[in-house]
Structure formats: C-alpha cells, structure tokens
Scaffold this active site. Structure first.
Site, mmCIF file in Angstrom:
data_model
loop_
_atom_site.group_PDB
_atom_site.id
_atom_site.type_symbol
_atom_site.label_atom_id
_atom_site.label_comp_id
_atom_site.label_asym_id
_atom_site.label_seq_id
_atom_site.Cartn_x
_atom_site.Cartn_y
_atom_site.Cartn_z
ATOM 1 N N GLY A 8 62.593 3.611 4.891
ATOM 2 C CA GLY A 8 63.316 2.337 4.745
ATOM 3 C C GLY A 8 63.929 2.103 3.379
ATOM 4 N N PHE A 11 69.455 4.824 2.703
ATOM 5 C CA PHE A 11 70.713 4.116 2.994
ATOM 6 C C PHE A 11 70.608 3.251 4.271
ATOM 7 N N GLY A 13 68.072 2.846 6.421
ATOM 8 C CA GLY A 13 66.804 2.124 6.552
ATOM 9 C C GLY A 13 66.801 0.820 5.773
ATOM 10 N N ASP A 33 57.719 4.924 2.805
ATOM 11 C CA ASP A 33 58.763 5.810 2.270
ATOM 12 C C ASP A 33 58.171 6.649 1.137
ATOM 13 N N ILE A 60 55.617 10.914 5.528
ATOM 14 C CA ILE A 60 55.350 10.942 6.983
ATOM 15 C C ILE A 60 54.695 12.261 7.413
ATOM 16 N N THR A 123 71.021 11.911 15.277
ATOM 17 C CA THR A 123 72.397 11.949 14.764
ATOM 18 C C THR A 123 73.348 12.637 15.736
ATOM 19 N N ASP A 124 74.626 12.301 15.633
ATOM 20 C CA ASP A 124 75.637 12.973 16.464
ATOM 21 C C ASP A 124 75.751 14.454 16.121
ATOM 22 N N GLU A 125 75.199 14.827 14.950
ATOM 23 C CA GLU A 125 75.335 16.229 14.538
ATOM 24 C C GLU A 125 74.578 17.172 15.462
ATOM 25 N N TYR A 147 70.179 21.144 8.906
ATOM 26 C CA TYR A 147 69.923 19.702 9.063
ATOM 27 C C TYR A 147 70.007 19.320 10.539
ATOM 28 N N ALA A 149 69.863 21.195 13.162
ATOM 29 C CA ALA A 149 68.845 21.866 13.980
ATOM 30 C C ALA A 149 67.485 21.188 13.809
ATOM 31 N N LYS A 151 66.995 18.013 13.019
ATOM 32 C CA LYS A 151 67.054 16.717 13.715
ATOM 33 C C LYS A 151 66.941 16.929 15.228
ATOM 34 N N PRO A 202 86.491 16.652 -4.193
ATOM 35 C CA PRO A 202 86.432 18.014 -3.637
ATOM 36 C C PRO A 202 86.476 17.996 -2.104
ATOM 37 N N HIS A 273 81.102 24.582 8.948
ATOM 38 C CA HIS A 273 81.542 23.174 8.957
ATOM 39 C C HIS A 273 81.933 22.712 10.370
HETATM 40 P P1 NAD Z 1 68.823 8.791 3.277
HETATM 41 O O1 NAD Z 1 68.800 10.213 2.828
HETATM 42 O O2 NAD Z 1 69.686 7.820 2.554
HETATM 43 O O3 NAD Z 1 67.344 8.192 3.247
HETATM 44 C C1 NAD Z 1 66.234 8.891 3.726
HETATM 45 C C2 NAD Z 1 64.982 8.109 3.331
HETATM 46 O O4 NAD Z 1 63.842 8.791 3.864
HETATM 47 C C3 NAD Z 1 64.779 8.003 1.821
HETATM 48 O O5 NAD Z 1 64.387 6.694 1.480
HETATM 49 C C4 NAD Z 1 63.650 8.992 1.543
HETATM 50 O O6 NAD Z 1 62.868 8.646 0.414
HETATM 51 C C5 NAD Z 1 62.858 8.896 2.832
HETATM 52 N N1 NAD Z 1 62.071 10.112 3.104
HETATM 53 C C6 NAD Z 1 62.498 11.407 3.069
HETATM 54 N N2 NAD Z 1 61.476 12.234 3.373
HETATM 55 C C7 NAD Z 1 60.400 11.436 3.632
HETATM 56 C C8 NAD Z 1 59.062 11.716 4.006
HETATM 57 N N3 NAD Z 1 58.627 12.971 4.175
HETATM 58 N N4 NAD Z 1 58.229 10.673 4.197
HETATM 59 C C9 NAD Z 1 58.648 9.395 4.023
HETATM 60 N N5 NAD Z 1 59.912 9.077 3.645
HETATM 61 C C10 NAD Z 1 60.772 10.094 3.454
HETATM 62 O O7 NAD Z 1 69.172 8.849 4.824
HETATM 63 P P2 NAD Z 1 70.089 7.899 5.724
HETATM 64 O O8 NAD Z 1 71.486 8.303 5.577
HETATM 65 O O9 NAD Z 1 69.687 6.497 5.486
HETATM 66 O O10 NAD Z 1 69.610 8.349 7.180
HETATM 67 C C11 NAD Z 1 68.487 7.733 7.786
HETATM 68 C C12 NAD Z 1 68.246 8.352 9.139
HETATM 69 O O11 NAD Z 1 69.415 8.190 9.949
HETATM 70 C C13 NAD Z 1 67.970 9.857 9.094
HETATM 71 O O12 NAD Z 1 66.986 10.161 10.049
HETATM 72 C C14 NAD Z 1 69.306 10.481 9.473
HETATM 73 O O13 NAD Z 1 69.111 11.733 10.090
HETATM 74 C C15 NAD Z 1 69.839 9.449 10.440
HETATM 75 N N6 NAD Z 1 71.310 9.368 10.532
HETATM 76 C C16 NAD Z 1 72.067 9.208 9.397
HETATM 77 C C17 NAD Z 1 73.436 9.078 9.522
HETATM 78 C C18 NAD Z 1 74.324 8.855 8.311
HETATM 79 O O14 NAD Z 1 75.550 8.826 8.439
HETATM 80 N N7 NAD Z 1 73.780 8.646 7.117
HETATM 81 C C19 NAD Z 1 74.035 9.111 10.782
HETATM 82 C C20 NAD Z 1 73.222 9.279 11.913
HETATM 83 C C21 NAD Z 1 71.863 9.390 11.765
HETATM 84 P P1 TYD Z 2 79.053 14.200 4.769
HETATM 85 O O1 TYD Z 2 79.216 12.850 4.173
HETATM 86 O O2 TYD Z 2 78.246 15.216 4.047
HETATM 87 O O3 TYD Z 2 78.512 13.954 6.241
HETATM 88 P P2 TYD Z 2 78.297 15.001 7.468
HETATM 89 O O4 TYD Z 2 78.472 16.371 6.974
HETATM 90 O O5 TYD Z 2 76.895 14.718 7.821
HETATM 91 O O6 TYD Z 2 79.285 14.616 8.503
HETATM 92 O O7 TYD Z 2 80.489 14.834 5.022
HETATM 93 C C1 TYD Z 2 81.432 14.164 5.821
HETATM 94 C C2 TYD Z 2 82.672 15.034 5.923
HETATM 95 O O8 TYD Z 2 83.257 15.167 4.631
HETATM 96 C C3 TYD Z 2 82.405 16.431 6.414
HETATM 97 O O9 TYD Z 2 83.482 16.831 7.265
HETATM 98 C C4 TYD Z 2 82.377 17.259 5.167
HETATM 99 C C5 TYD Z 2 83.359 16.547 4.252
HETATM 100 N N1 TYD Z 2 83.062 16.630 2.800
HETATM 101 C C6 TYD Z 2 84.054 17.054 1.900
HETATM 102 O O10 TYD Z 2 85.196 17.345 2.285
HETATM 103 N N2 TYD Z 2 83.733 17.117 0.575
HETATM 104 C C7 TYD Z 2 82.485 16.793 0.113
HETATM 105 O O11 TYD Z 2 82.257 16.891 -1.128
HETATM 106 C C8 TYD Z 2 81.491 16.355 1.038
HETATM 107 C C9 TYD Z 2 80.119 15.991 0.590
HETATM 108 C C10 TYD Z 2 81.825 16.300 2.383
#
Ligand code: NAD
Ligand code: TYD
Length: 340
Positions: A8, A11, A13, A33, A60, A123-125, A147, A149, A151, A202, A273
């Site tokens: 939590g 980002f 959370g 966390d 966790i 995630t959609d990934e 990542y 795989a 998830k 970049p 990619h």
């Molecule tokens: P983030 O990297 O900003 O935050 C992750 C949090 O988890 C951090 O606060 C970190 O300290 C905590 N953490 C990491 N390992 C831990 C552990 N072993 N025990 C307890 N806490 C731990 O991530 P985010 O972007 O907020 O993503 C949150 C969730 O949403 C993730 O599961 C991610 O896969 C999923 N998600 C993210 C996106 C996105 O665009 N950011 C999209 C879809 C799904």
């Molecule tokens: P990212 O924010 O890392 O999210 P994800 O890979 O999980 O979708 O990247 C989003 C998109 O931006 C992805 O197509 C990769 C691209 N990207 C760049 O072009 N330059 C960068 O420096 C980063 C981090 C990502």
C-alpha cells in the site's frame, strides 16, 4: 469491513488506500509493506493519523509478518509486487520471490484465517501483445518477460486456491496506470520529470508501441467495485479502452511542458518489448464501473501533478536511483549520441 492492503505504500496501493478511506466511512485498513525502493510513506502522509488506518512494515514472503496482521481481516487486496519490466529483465529473482512465493504465503495465511475475500491485483501484461481485438478475460495468457511471467504465476496460484479449496479469490488485470506518486522509473513520470529537467526522453525503439494509459483513480474505482460486487473465482479486466502510441505520449508531455521535441531520443529497444496491450473491460462495466478519464486527460493530469510536486520526485531521482538510471540508460543514450 477490515482490509489488509499489501504494497500500500507504492503507486496504486497508496492511491487506493486514500480513495477507499474517503469513500468508505466505516472501513479499517492495515497496510503491510516492505518499503522497497518503490514504497514511500510520503504517499500516505494525508492519512497517517486517520484512526481507521494502520501501517505495518513487513514482507509478504515472511509468514510470521503476514500471520501477525491477518486475524480479523475480511478482505485481502494484494498489490505488493516487484513491478518494473526493465528491472525484471536485468534481475528476475526478486520478482519470482515476491510475485509468486509472496502470493503463496498470503494465500496460506488468509485461508488459515478464513478471510472472506482475496483480491489478487494482476496486470494486462500477462496476456502478452494484443495485436487484434481487445482481449477478454478468457483469452490465453502469453507472458513474455520475467515480470509478466511472475505475475501470471501469482494469479494462477491464487486461482488454484479457488478451484482446489473453494477459497474466495478474485483476480483483477489492470492496464498501465498513470497519476500521482508513480515511481519515476515508469515511463510517464520518467519522461515528465526528465522533460522538466531538460534531459532526454529515452524512447524505446520506434516508439510505435501502444499502451492503454489509464488514470490510477479509474483503476482504483474499478477495484472498489470489484471488492463490493465481484464474484469469487472470477477474473476482471480493468482498462479504460483507450490507446496511445509511446511517441504520441512523449510529444503530448513535451507540448504540455512547452519543451522541444528534440528532447526525444530513440534508444535501443527493450528486449522482448510487447508491442501493444488491449483489454475488453465489458465484464467490469457490467458491475457498474465506468472510467472517467480518457488517455490524454489521464496523462495530462499526471504531468501536472509532477510539475506541482518536485519535492516528491526530486529526492527519488538522486542516490540509488541515479545509479540505476546510469546503468540502465547510459549505454542506450551514448549509442544514440545524447547526453543524459
Ligand atoms: P509499485 O512498484 O509502485 O509498488 C509496489 C509496492 O509493493 C511498494 O510499496 C513496495 O514497497 C511493496 N512491496 C514490494 N515487495 C514487497 C514485499 N515482498 N512485501 C511487502 N511489500 C512489498 O507498484 P504499483 O505500480 O503500485 O503496482 C501495484 C500492483 O498493481 C502490482 O501488483 C502490479 O503488478 C499491479 N499493476 C500495476 C500496474 C501499473 O501500471 N503500475 C498496472 C496493472 C497492475
Ligand atoms: P513502462 O512504464 O515501463 O510500463 P510497461 O512496460 O509495464 O508497459 O513502459 C511503458 C511503455 O513505455 C513501454 O512500451 C515501454 C516504453 N518505455 C520507453 O519508451 N522508454 C522508457 O524509458 C521506459 C521506462 C518505457
């Protein structure tokens, strides 16, 4: 309702905790966390004195830490994860630990404590590239980096607890989220803060890749609806259904900041990619969810937040992060003939 939110301080959370406390007067939230580089208690300053909220530092993957907070929990919402694709390509091990083994520990503890609902944030990934029609929840998974795989492993494991033990697991698959408090290694905060500092953006490869950049608040309201109305055993896509090419996203950020497009530097592409993600979220919309932001507004809202909050991101871009950035981008930028 008493929620255990893991991860939590990250980002999504932290945005979720702030939103949930605002929307649900009678809730209680425990935030477990580990505070990795991505966890930041600054994100939760506005709620730290709220009597309904409690922070516990813990991993966790550590059964004792998890068991200590689990009694009395109604719903687990597991955000905790290693989340950055580029880091997973360089060093996958931590991803396997937290994103798979950590889910196992949480599931075991939650089941032992007869928790009423377990929401695994995925995630959609996990679908891999979606080159045609937006994918529904029953599409085959094709994760293509460590990542994604990990998830996929975590959500398969979570679903197995529903299928094997009838444990009430729900899986959510969110699109790329953007907004306040995203660590500046992800592309939107990275490009925005680099542009503010007149540093190169970049752009990987051609920049023709597409993402469904969705506002984090839309992601969070989707999760709120799923917690309330989602069916155990089900999977829900959470995507706003908008798309933008990375090159367009970079130009949009620069235009908003009144910076020259020359700051965009095409660098060596990310290995493996994924070209495009696209999900169909009709199932969640059927529960009454509707995203409020289109991609453009979501990105611009995020950009304005970083402009207004240099005190949040500037410290994060120094120290350890600078080392990471140097390692990650120096060669890419040098090859492209740009200075970072
Ligand atoms: P983030 O990297 O900003 O935050 C992750 C949090 O988890 C951090 O606060 C970190 O300290 C905590 N953490 C990491 N390992 C831990 C552990 N072993 N025990 C307890 N806490 C731990 O991530 P985010 O972007 O907020 O993503 C949150 C969730 O949403 C993730 O599961 C991610 O896969 C999923 N998600 C993210 C996106 C996105 O665009 N950011 C999209 C879809 C799904
Ligand atoms: P990212 O924010 O890392 O999210 P994800 O890979 O999980 O979708 O990247 C989003 C998109 O931006 C992805 O197509 C990769 C691209 N990207 C760049 O072009 N330059 C960068 O420096 C980063 C981090 C990502």
């Amino acid at each position: 309702m008493k929620l255990l939110v893991t991860g939590g301080a990250g980002f999504i959370g932290s945005n979720f905790i702030r939103m949930y406390l605002e929307r649900h007067a009678d809730c209680e939230i425990v935030n477990l966390d580990k505070l990795t580089y991505a966890g930041n208690l600054e994100n939760l300053r506005s709620v730290e004195d709220d009597p309904r909220y409690r922070f516990v530092r813990g991993d966790i993957c550590d059964r004792k830490s998890v068991d200590d907070v689990m009694p009395g929990i109604d719903t687990v919402v597991n955000f905790a994860a290693e989340t950055h694709v580029d880091r997973s390509i360089g060093d996958p091990e931590g991803f396997l630990k937290t994103d798979i083994f950590g889910v196992h520990v949480l599931l075991e503890s939650a089941r032992a404590n007869a928790v009423g609902r377990f929401v695994q944030i995925s995630t959609d990934e996990v679908y891999g590239p979606a080159m045609g029609e937006p994918l529904r929840e029953d599409a085959p998974l094709n994760p293509r980096n460590p990542y994604a795989a990990s998830k996929a492993g975590g959500e398969y494991l979570a679903r197995s607890y529903f299928l094997t033990y009838d444990f009430p697991v729900i899986v959510t698959r969110g699109a790329n989220s953007v907004g306040p408090n995203q660590f500046p290694e992800k592309v939107i905060p990275l490009f925005t803060t680099n542009a503010i500092e007149d540093k190169p953006l970049p752009l990987y490869g051609s920049g023709e890749q597409e993402r469904d950049y969705m506002h984090v608040l839309d992601h969070c309201t989707g999760l709120d609806v799923i917690i309330e109305k989602g069916e155990p055993g089900e999977i829900y896509n959470v995507g706003a259904g908008n798309h933008m090419k990375n090159i367009e996203m970079a130009k949009l950020i620069l235009k908003e900041l009144r910076k020259p497009e020359e700051l965009i530097v095409h660098v060596q592409d990310r290995e493996g990619h994924d070209f495009r993600y696209a999900m169909d979220s009709t199932k969640l919309e059927g529960l009454g969810w509707k995203p409020l932001y289109n991609t453009r507004d979501a990105i611009l809202d995020a950009v304005r937040w970083y402009v207004g909050n240099p005190g949040w991101w500037k410290p994060l871009k120094s120290g350890e992060y600078r080392e990471y950035y140097e390692k990650m981008y120096r060669q890419r930028l040098d090859e492209a003939g740009a200075s970072g």
